[in-house]
Design a protein around this motif. Structure first.
Motif, PDB file in Angstrom:
ATOM      1  N   ALA A   3       0.176   8.505  -6.126  1.00  0.00           N
ATOM      2  CA  ALA A   3      -0.108   9.894  -5.954  1.00  0.00           C
ATOM      3  C   ALA A   3       0.659  10.737  -6.564  1.00  0.00           C
ATOM      4  CB  ALA A   3      -0.279  10.041  -4.322  1.00  0.00           C
ATOM      5  N   SER A  44      -5.491   5.377   0.970  1.00  0.00           N
ATOM      6  CA  SER A  44      -4.132   5.761   1.130  1.00  0.00           C
ATOM      7  C   SER A  44      -3.669   6.680  -0.084  1.00  0.00           C
ATOM      8  CB  SER A  44      -3.189   4.318   1.011  1.00  0.00           C
ATOM      9  OG  SER A  44      -3.517   3.372   1.778  1.00  0.00           O
ATOM     10  N   LEU A  45      -4.176   6.420  -1.150  1.00  0.00           N
ATOM     11  CA  LEU A  45      -3.893   7.782  -2.092  1.00  0.00           C
ATOM     12  C   LEU A  45      -4.384   8.841  -1.898  1.00  0.00           C
ATOM     13  CD1 LEU A  45      -2.995   7.565  -5.284  1.00  0.00           C
ATOM     14  CD2 LEU A  45      -5.324   7.393  -5.912  1.00  0.00           C
ATOM     15  N   ILE A  74      -6.282   1.059  -1.094  1.00  0.00           N
ATOM     16  CA  ILE A  74      -5.619   1.980  -1.993  1.00  0.00           C
ATOM     17  C   ILE A  74      -6.330   3.266  -2.179  1.00  0.00           C
ATOM     18  CG2 ILE A  74      -5.088   2.257  -4.538  1.00  0.00           C
ATOM     19  CD1 ILE A  74      -3.511  -0.143  -4.367  1.00  0.00           C
ATOM     20  N   TYR A  84      -1.831  10.528   0.654  1.00  0.00           N
ATOM     21  CA  TYR A  84      -0.540  10.851   0.038  1.00  0.00           C
ATOM     22  C   TYR A  84      -0.719  11.989  -0.977  1.00  0.00           C
ATOM     23  CZ  TYR A  84       2.418   7.052   1.668  1.00  0.00           C
ATOM     24  OH  TYR A  84       3.113   6.161   2.478  1.00  0.00           O
ATOM     25  N   SER A 122       0.570   3.368  -3.451  1.00  0.00           N
ATOM     26  CA  SER A 122      -0.115   4.467  -3.303  1.00  0.00           C
ATOM     27  C   SER A 122       0.765   5.676  -3.279  1.00  0.00           C
ATOM     28  CB  SER A 122      -0.815   4.394  -1.756  1.00  0.00           C
ATOM     29  OG  SER A 122      -1.602   3.464  -1.769  1.00  0.00           O
ATOM     30  N   SER A 123       1.805   5.655  -2.777  1.00  0.00           N
ATOM     31  CA  SER A 123       2.715   7.060  -3.027  1.00  0.00           C
ATOM     32  C   SER A 123       3.182   7.132  -4.271  1.00  0.00           C
ATOM     33  CB  SER A 123       3.811   6.418  -2.058  1.00  0.00           C
ATOM     34  OG  SER A 123       4.658   5.753  -2.511  1.00  0.00           O
ATOM     35  N   LEU A 135       0.884  -1.228  -0.088  1.00  0.00           N
ATOM     36  CA  LEU A 135       0.035   0.023   0.111  1.00  0.00           C
ATOM     37  C   LEU A 135       0.958   1.281  -0.006  1.00  0.00           C
ATOM     38  CD1 LEU A 135      -2.912  -1.025   2.509  1.00  0.00           C
ATOM     39  CD2 LEU A 135      -2.923  -0.254   0.089  1.00  0.00           C
TER      40      LEU A 135
END
Length: 273
Positions: free
Chosen positions: A90, A151-152, A148, A155, A86-87, A82
């Motif tokens: 993003a 988390s997205l 996701i 970020y 996600s990072s 994740l």
């Protein structure tokens, strides 16, 4: 000038009462975890003859050690995926200003509105058909896909507050966009990464429904499912349930102790605006 006024004393009294309210469930948890099965006194009354044998019984009867190992593997692998996915996703969504990047971002956010229960049966049939039922792989895949969007969002909101000066300086030094992300931008994401790790880790560690569905009938189980084995149709072993709850909460408390500063920084700076 004396700043310790009646208003300050009143505020301290309110905070003390609130602290007692939050500590009361913990007291009940510990009190019942060290109580003998034949002790039928009130849960609020302190245990007169405490025993730590409940922890050993819970560990052995429910295979808490194996369940904790499975929960640890599922949580760590899912959270690492994740954070990485996600990072990286993003980064362009936060930096590009085109219409397509905005549409892609809101497309991901739709995932926050779609309940998991809509895909419960199709996902189960698919995992059964490809032979993954009874293993931890369906859980990792589902957790990553399910978390996701959340988390997205964290970020992306955090990245939008980081100035472009760092990346421009890295580009002048010869870094490619990928190198600039991993060498310059990603270290700056430490506060929000701590938030992502803790919130997703708690969600995955405490989840009960999905491990019950995908690991049912096998020796593999997670902490919540292992604790559920002490719940019977007509009788429940509450002293073992509370002892297993304490054992299962220890890894989460240790992780939170080391990541609490990052969690607070992420909430105070990365999620606002």
């Amino acid at each position: 000038m004396n700043r310790y006024t009646w208003r300050t004393r009143s505020l301290e009294g309110v905070m003390f009462v609130v602290a007692l309210i939050f500590l009361f469930p913990i007291y009940i948890l510990v009190n019942l975890a060290i109580r003998k099965p034949d002790d039928l006194s009130s849960p609020v009354a302190p245990t007169k003859h405490p025993t730590f044998g409940n922890f050993a019984d819970a560990w052995n009867q429910a295979s808490v050690g194996g369940a904790m190992a499975n929960s640890m593997i599922i949580t760590v692998v899912s959270v690492v995926l994740l954070v990485v996915l996600s990072s990286m996703a993003a980064y362009p969504l936060a930096r590009l200003t085109s219409k397509w990047s905005s549409l892609a971002f809101y497309g991901f956010m739709v995932g926050l509105l779609v309940p998991f229960q809509l895909g419960l049966i199709p996902l189960y049939k698919m995992m059964r058909d490809i032979g993954l039922l009874g293993t931890i792989f369906p859980l990792i895949i589902i957790y990553v896909g399910l978390r996701i969007p959340f988390s997205l969002f964290l970020y992306t909101q955090f990245l939008r507050q980081i100035p472009l000066d760092y990346e421009e300086a890295a580009a002048i030094d010869g870094c490619s966009p990928v190198q600039a992300f991993f060498r310059v931008v990603f270290p700056l994401l430490r506060p929000v990464t701590g938030t992502v790790v803790i919130l997703n880790g708690l969600f995955i560690w405490n989840d009960f429904l999905k491990p019950l569905l995908y690991l049912s009938g096998t020796s593999n189980q997670t902490i919540p499912v292992a604790i559920y084995t002490f719940v019977g149709e007509y009788d429940s072993q509450w002293e073992l349930i509370f002892a297993a709850l304490l054992l299962g909460a220890l890894p989460v408390l240790v992780a939170f102790f080391f990541l609490q500063k990052s969690l607070i920084q992420g909430f105070s700076s990365g999620i606002k605006g």
